[in-house]
Design an enzyme around this catalytic site. Structure first.
Site, PDB file in Angstrom:
ATOM      1  N   HIS A  88      49.367   9.694  24.403  1.00 31.87           N
ATOM      2  CA  HIS A  88      48.221   9.724  23.509  1.00 31.87           C
ATOM      3  C   HIS A  88      48.182  11.057  22.755  1.00 31.87           C
ATOM      4  CE1 HIS A  88      45.787   6.419  25.798  1.00 31.87           C
ATOM      5  NE2 HIS A  88      46.962   6.006  25.372  1.00 31.87           N
ATOM      6  N   GLU A 118      46.122  13.516  22.655  1.00 29.91           N
ATOM      7  CA  GLU A 118      45.799  14.714  23.432  1.00 29.91           C
ATOM      8  C   GLU A 118      47.037  15.261  24.142  1.00 29.91           C
ATOM      9  OE1 GLU A 118      42.141  11.951  24.037  1.00 29.91           O
ATOM     10  OE2 GLU A 118      44.247  11.777  23.408  1.00 29.91           O
ATOM     11  N   CYS A 130      43.738  10.744  29.725  1.00 34.39           N
ATOM     12  CA  CYS A 130      43.773  12.027  29.012  1.00 34.39           C
ATOM     13  C   CYS A 130      42.755  13.016  29.578  1.00 34.39           C
ATOM     14  CB  CYS A 130      43.538  11.805  27.526  1.00 34.39           C
ATOM     15  SG  CYS A 130      44.936  10.990  26.718  1.00 34.39           S
TER      16      CYS A 130
END
Length: 355
Positions: free
Chosen positions: A54, A56, A93
């Site tokens: 992702h 992040e 995350c």
């Protein structure tokens, strides 16, 4: 105390990165992230594809690679979407943010996924991380509107695209060019195909135009060709079997929905991971999408020509529809209108579909 203007500035940069993933990350939403410490930009990331890290984690990896792990301690991460808090194809995350030592998390849109919504704030605050939410919320919500619709309705975001003459026609007289719009407008259409997960056309359009419905622009990043769906009133066997859609190198990406069932067609595409679809069809099928309130957006290229052609851009049975947030852009010699369809209460009227 961080300045709200700074938060807006960095979130706008995160939004810019998120847009890079619009064409490739379905069925996940596009997300961007930016890491800042002491007013200095350390790293950025964006979600490139489902199953890959992702935004992040992409930004964290870049920061560690360029500045070392210690650089993240006390830093702020700006994310366009509420960080995920459950383990799917990738780890949550929130765990990566906590383990990295961030002091502050700023996010834009709330996650419409019921598994995630609101969970990140409690998890992060329990780890003594300050959380600011809904920064540039409208723009961040717009980024994920297709994903949001899938979460809320199980149906993809539907864009109706058409090129129309000044007298409201989509065809020219026999013997003239098939094109109404300019070359520049047709390039925009390829960009729209690139940004969506499927292209829908009708049985009549397939017969008359024998379209390919593929992305044919060397200036766009590589991606898998969108699914192609023919919605026909009859049976698949009644369509010409020599159509390009059935015989080109992407024939395995061609689907047929029989009996004019638009809702079923959309649900099939949603089950294949399509968050957004583009409809390139005649006026009758366009009218069906509008009448059944299954269209979300309209993109129309108005060409400076009067054709006197027989085919209306949105058919003769189109219901009254209001468009909101219209944007007008000059594209070559054409004017492009892009707007959102204002939804109203559904009626019980029967379908009108392309035969």
């Amino acid at each position: 105390m961080p300045d709200s203007k700074d938060d807006t500035h960095w979130m706008q940069l995160a939004i810019k990165h998120a847009r890079k993933g619009i064409a490739t990350c379905s069925p996940n939403p596009p997300v961007g992230a930016v890491i800042v410490k002491d007013g200095r930009h350390l790293a950025s990331g964006w979600h490139k594809q489902a199953g890959r890290p992702h935004a992040e984690r992409e930004a964290i990896a870049e920061a560690v690679n360029q500045h070392g792990k210690g650089s993240l301690i006390g830093a702020t991460i700006y994310v366009t979407l509420e960080p995920c808090s459950t383990h799917g194809q990738t780890p949550p995350c929130t765990s990566a943010i906590i383990n990295a030592g961030f002091a502050r998390v700023v996010y834009g849109a709330r996650d419409p996924n019921p598994k995630h919504v609101g969970a990140a704030e409690a998890i992060l605050q329990a780890a003594d991380i300050t959380v600011e939410k809904e920064v540039c919320a409208y723009e961040c919500d717009q980024l994920i509107r297709a994903f949001t619709k899938i979460q809320e309705t199980g149906l993809p975001w539907v864009i109706l695209k058409s090129a129309i003459s000044l007298d409201g026609c989509i065809t020219r007289p026999p013997g003239e060019s098939q094109w109404l719009s300019s070359q520049e407008s047709r390039e925009i259409v390829h960009q729209l195909r690139h940004q969506t997960d499927a292209v829908i056309t009708g049985g009549n359009t397939a017969r008359k135009d024998d379209p390919s419905l593929t992305i044919r622009s060397s200036g766009l990043p590589n991606k898998t060709q969108p699914w192609r769906m023919i919605i026909t009133q009859g049976k698949k066997e009644q369509l010409p079997q020599d159509l390009k859609l059935f015989n080109d190198c992407h024939k395995d990406r061609t689907l047929v929905q029989e009996n004019g069932d638009i809702s079923t067609a959309l649900r099939k595409l949603a089950n294949l991971g399509c968050n957004s679809v583009l409809v390139e069809a005649g006026g009758t099928l366009m009218a069906s999408f509008l009448k059944q309130q299954l269209a979300d957006e309209v993109v129309v290229f108005y060409a400076p020509i009067v054709t006197g052609g027989p085919d209306s851009g949105f058919g003769h049975n189109t219901p009254g529809v209001s468009l909101i947030e219209p944007q007008f852009t000059k594209i070559g010699n054409d004017v492009m209108l892009r707007a959102t369809v204002q939804k109203h209460k559904k009626t019980s009227d029967s379908q009108i579909v392309s035969p």
